[in-house]
Design a protein around this motif. Structure first.
Motif, PDB file in Angstrom:
ATOM      1  N   GLY A 178       0.823  -1.206   0.000  1.00 18.33           N
ATOM      2  CA  GLY A 178       0.000   0.000   0.000  1.00 18.33           C
ATOM      3  C   GLY A 178       0.857   1.256   0.000  1.00 18.33           C
ATOM      4  N   TYR A 179       0.161   2.389  -0.085  1.00 16.60           N
ATOM      5  CA  TYR A 179       0.816   3.696  -0.091  1.00 16.60           C
ATOM      6  C   TYR A 179       0.843   4.282   1.309  1.00 16.60           C
ATOM      7  CZ  TYR A 179       0.317   3.732  -5.183  1.00 16.60           C
ATOM      8  OH  TYR A 179       0.403   3.437  -6.513  1.00 16.60           O
ATOM      9  N   MET A 180       2.008   4.702   1.763  1.00 18.40           N
ATOM     10  CA  MET A 180       2.119   5.320   3.084  1.00 18.40           C
ATOM     11  C   MET A 180       1.371   6.654   3.145  1.00 18.40           C
ATOM     12  SD  MET A 180       3.615   3.219   5.041  1.00 18.40           S
ATOM     13  CE  MET A 180       3.989   4.200   6.471  1.00 18.40           C
ATOM     14  N   SER A 181       1.051   7.239   2.013  1.00 17.27           N
ATOM     15  CA  SER A 181       0.316   8.504   1.978  1.00 17.27           C
ATOM     16  C   SER A 181      -1.191   8.297   2.167  1.00 17.27           C
ATOM     17  CB  SER A 181       0.574   9.232   0.658  1.00 17.27           C
ATOM     18  OG  SER A 181       0.154   8.424  -0.435  1.00 17.27           O
ATOM     19  N   GLU A 182      -1.658   7.063   2.138  1.00 18.48           N
ATOM     20  CA  GLU A 182      -3.069   6.760   2.345  1.00 18.48           C
ATOM     21  C   GLU A 182      -3.299   6.387   3.814  1.00 18.48           C
ATOM     22  OE1 GLU A 182      -4.393   3.962  -0.611  1.00 18.48           O
ATOM     23  OE2 GLU A 182      -4.114   5.433  -2.203  1.00 18.48           O
ATOM     24  N   PRO A 183      -4.567   6.314   4.252  1.00 19.79           N
ATOM     25  CA  PRO A 183      -4.844   6.071   5.678  1.00 19.79           C
ATOM     26  C   PRO A 183      -4.343   4.728   6.218  1.00 19.79           C
ATOM     27  CG  PRO A 183      -6.818   6.883   4.571  1.00 19.79           C
ATOM     28  CD  PRO A 183      -5.787   6.620   3.512  1.00 19.79           C
ATOM     29  N   TYR A 184      -4.252   3.703   5.348  1.00 21.46           N
ATOM     30  CA  TYR A 184      -3.854   2.371   5.819  1.00 21.46           C
ATOM     31  C   TYR A 184      -2.873   1.699   4.868  1.00 21.46           C
ATOM     32  CZ  TYR A 184      -7.938   2.907   8.771  1.00 21.46           C
ATOM     33  OH  TYR A 184      -8.834   3.379   9.680  1.00 21.46           O
ATOM     34  N   VAL A 185      -2.051   0.833   5.423  1.00 22.42           N
ATOM     35  CA  VAL A 185      -1.206  -0.090   4.670  1.00 22.42           C
ATOM     36  C   VAL A 185      -1.396  -1.466   5.297  1.00 22.42           C
ATOM     37  CG1 VAL A 185       0.540   1.594   3.986  1.00 22.42           C
ATOM     38  CG2 VAL A 185       0.848   0.315   6.099  1.00 22.42           C
ATOM     39  N   VAL A 186      -0.892  -2.477   4.619  1.00 18.39           N
ATOM     40  CA  VAL A 186      -0.953  -3.834   5.164  1.00 18.39           C
ATOM     41  C   VAL A 186       0.474  -4.339   5.357  1.00 18.39           C
ATOM     42  CG1 VAL A 186      -1.745  -6.193   4.801  1.00 18.39           C
ATOM     43  CG2 VAL A 186      -3.183  -4.279   4.081  1.00 18.39           C
ATOM     44  N   PHE A 187       0.748  -4.827   6.544  1.00 16.04           N
ATOM     45  CA  PHE A 187       2.031  -5.432   6.871  1.00 16.04           C
ATOM     46  C   PHE A 187       1.857  -6.940   6.824  1.00 16.04           C
ATOM     47  CE2 PHE A 187       4.639  -7.380  10.272  1.00 16.04           C
ATOM     48  CZ  PHE A 187       5.886  -7.143   9.723  1.00 16.04           C
ATOM     49  N   LEU A 188       2.708  -7.620   6.058  1.00 20.25           N
ATOM     50  CA  LEU A 188       2.649  -9.073   5.934  1.00 20.25           C
ATOM     51  C   LEU A 188       3.957  -9.673   6.432  1.00 20.25           C
ATOM     52  CD1 LEU A 188       1.509  -7.760   2.966  1.00 20.25           C
ATOM     53  CD2 LEU A 188       0.622 -10.054   2.878  1.00 20.25           C
ATOM     54  N   ARG A 189       3.863 -10.766   7.163  1.00 20.77           N
ATOM     55  CA  ARG A 189       5.055 -11.467   7.638  1.00 20.77           C
ATOM     56  C   ARG A 189       4.936 -12.935   7.238  1.00 20.77           C
ATOM     57  NH1 ARG A 189       4.988 -10.898  13.168  1.00 20.77           N
ATOM     58  NH2 ARG A 189       5.966  -8.890  12.950  1.00 20.77           N
ATOM     59  N   ILE A 190       5.923 -13.413   6.510  1.00 20.90           N
ATOM     60  CA  ILE A 190       5.971 -14.825   6.138  1.00 20.90           C
ATOM     61  C   ILE A 190       6.522 -15.594   7.337  1.00 20.90           C
ATOM     62  CG2 ILE A 190       6.954 -16.529   4.564  1.00 20.90           C
ATOM     63  CD1 ILE A 190       7.165 -14.185   2.497  1.00 20.90           C
TER      64      ILE A 190
ATOM     65  N   ASP B   2      -1.171   6.736  10.392  1.00 21.79           N
ATOM     66  CA  ASP B   2      -1.118   7.910  11.258  1.00 21.79           C
ATOM     67  C   ASP B   2      -0.090   7.653  12.354  1.00 21.79           C
ATOM     68  OD1 ASP B   2      -1.460   9.993  13.036  1.00 21.79           O
ATOM     69  OD2 ASP B   2      -3.645   9.779  13.154  1.00 21.79           O
ATOM     70  N   LEU B   3       1.047   8.322  12.280  1.00 20.68           N
ATOM     71  CA  LEU B   3       2.128   8.078  13.234  1.00 20.68           C
ATOM     72  C   LEU B   3       1.770   8.511  14.651  1.00 20.68           C
ATOM     73  CD1 LEU B   3       5.217   9.061  11.066  1.00 20.68           C
ATOM     74  CD2 LEU B   3       4.293   6.795  11.510  1.00 20.68           C
ATOM     75  N   ASP B   4       0.838   9.464  14.790  1.00 20.89           N
ATOM     76  CA  ASP B   4       0.429   9.908  16.120  1.00 20.89           C
ATOM     77  C   ASP B   4      -0.553   8.943  16.777  1.00 20.89           C
ATOM     78  OD1 ASP B   4       1.986  12.214  15.940  1.00 20.89           O
ATOM     79  OD2 ASP B   4       0.382  13.315  14.927  1.00 20.89           O
ATOM     80  N   HIS B   5      -1.308   8.191  15.970  1.00 16.74           N
ATOM     81  CA  HIS B   5      -2.301   7.253  16.486  1.00 16.74           C
ATOM     82  C   HIS B   5      -2.244   5.929  15.720  1.00 16.74           C
ATOM     83  CE1 HIS B   5      -3.893  11.292  17.428  1.00 16.74           C
ATOM     84  NE2 HIS B   5      -4.113  10.728  18.593  1.00 16.74           N
ATOM     85  N   PRO B   6      -1.101   5.237  15.763  1.00 15.57           N
ATOM     86  CA  PRO B   6      -1.014   3.973  15.021  1.00 15.57           C
ATOM     87  C   PRO B   6      -1.914   2.918  15.645  1.00 15.57           C
ATOM     88  CG  PRO B   6       0.919   4.260  16.384  1.00 15.57           C
ATOM     89  CD  PRO B   6       0.098   5.527  16.519  1.00 15.57           C
ATOM     90  N   LYS B   7      -2.557   2.143  14.802  1.00 16.39           N
ATOM     91  CA  LYS B   7      -3.365   1.047  15.327  1.00 16.39           C
ATOM     92  C   LYS B   7      -3.572  -0.006  14.248  1.00 16.39           C
ATOM     93  CE  LYS B   7      -7.847   3.078  14.340  1.00 16.39           C
ATOM     94  NZ  LYS B   7      -9.138   3.446  14.827  1.00 16.39           N
ATOM     95  N   ILE B   8      -3.770  -1.220  14.700  1.00 16.59           N
ATOM     96  CA  ILE B   8      -4.079  -2.336  13.808  1.00 16.59           C
ATOM     97  C   ILE B   8      -5.593  -2.445  13.750  1.00 16.59           C
ATOM     98  CG2 ILE B   8      -3.957  -4.831  13.533  1.00 16.59           C
ATOM     99  CD1 ILE B   8      -1.174  -4.677  14.856  1.00 16.59           C
ATOM    100  N   THR B   9      -6.140  -2.435  12.538  1.00 17.27           N
ATOM    101  CA  THR B   9      -7.594  -2.463  12.392  1.00 17.27           C
ATOM    102  C   THR B   9      -8.116  -3.838  11.971  1.00 17.27           C
ATOM    103  OG1 THR B   9      -7.399  -1.636  10.135  1.00 17.27           O
ATOM    104  CG2 THR B   9      -7.728  -0.009  11.873  1.00 17.27           C
ATOM    105  N   GLN B  10      -7.281  -4.645  11.326  1.00 19.58           N
ATOM    106  CA  GLN B  10      -7.699  -5.985  10.917  1.00 19.58           C
ATOM    107  C   GLN B  10      -6.493  -6.918  10.955  1.00 19.58           C
ATOM    108  OE1 GLN B  10     -10.740  -6.389   7.786  1.00 19.58           O
ATOM    109  NE2 GLN B  10     -10.158  -4.307   7.197  1.00 19.58           N
ATOM    110  N   ARG B  11      -6.759  -8.196  11.189  1.00 24.94           N
ATOM    111  CA  ARG B  11      -5.702  -9.209  11.207  1.00 24.94           C
ATOM    112  C   ARG B  11      -6.230 -10.470  10.542  1.00 24.94           C
ATOM    113  NH1 ARG B  11      -4.469 -13.813  13.123  1.00 24.94           N
ATOM    114  NH2 ARG B  11      -2.410 -14.375  13.799  1.00 24.94           N
ATOM    115  N   ALA B  12      -5.349 -11.155   9.810  1.00 20.56           N
ATOM    116  CA  ALA B  12      -5.732 -12.428   9.181  1.00 20.56           C
ATOM    117  C   ALA B  12      -4.487 -13.274   8.971  1.00 20.56           C
ATOM    118  CB  ALA B  12      -6.441 -12.183   7.856  1.00 20.56           C
TER     119      ALA B  12
END
Length: 87
Positions: free
Chosen positions: A21-33, A56-66
């Motif tokens: 994803g784009y860091m300029s947008e509200p969300y990105v997805v982090f994937l770990r193999i 948002d660096l001031d309010h980082p949060k995880i919104t979904q997990r799979a």
């Protein structure tokens, strides 16, 4: 570090971690193999955990997990998450 595009979003990989994803947008997805397996002489991802997270660096949060057993399935879900977060 490798960079490519997948379904219109940038995908950056370093070892077993990917950002999608784009860091300029509200969300990105982090994937770990988490697990790999050799098939036909090629190492393939067999367990992937991934998280949609706020940029948002001031309010980082995880919104979904799979979790998925295939990188392409994980990226398809991640792509859907990012598409929905734009609406």
């Amino acid at each position: 570090m490798n960079f490519m595009m997948y379904k219109g979003y940038p995908l950056v990989r370093k070892e077993n971690e990917l950002y999608y994803g784009y860091m300029s947008e509200p969300y990105v997805v982090f994937l770990r193999i988490e697990k790999t397996q050799k098939e036909y002489g090629i190492m393939t991802a067999k367990k992937i955990e991934f998280y949609q997270m706020s940029t948002d660096l001031d309010h980082p949060k995880i919104t979904q997990r799979a979790e998925r057993d295939n990188l392409y399935e994980a990226l398809d879900v991640a792509s859907e998450w990012l598409s929905r977060s734009k609406s």
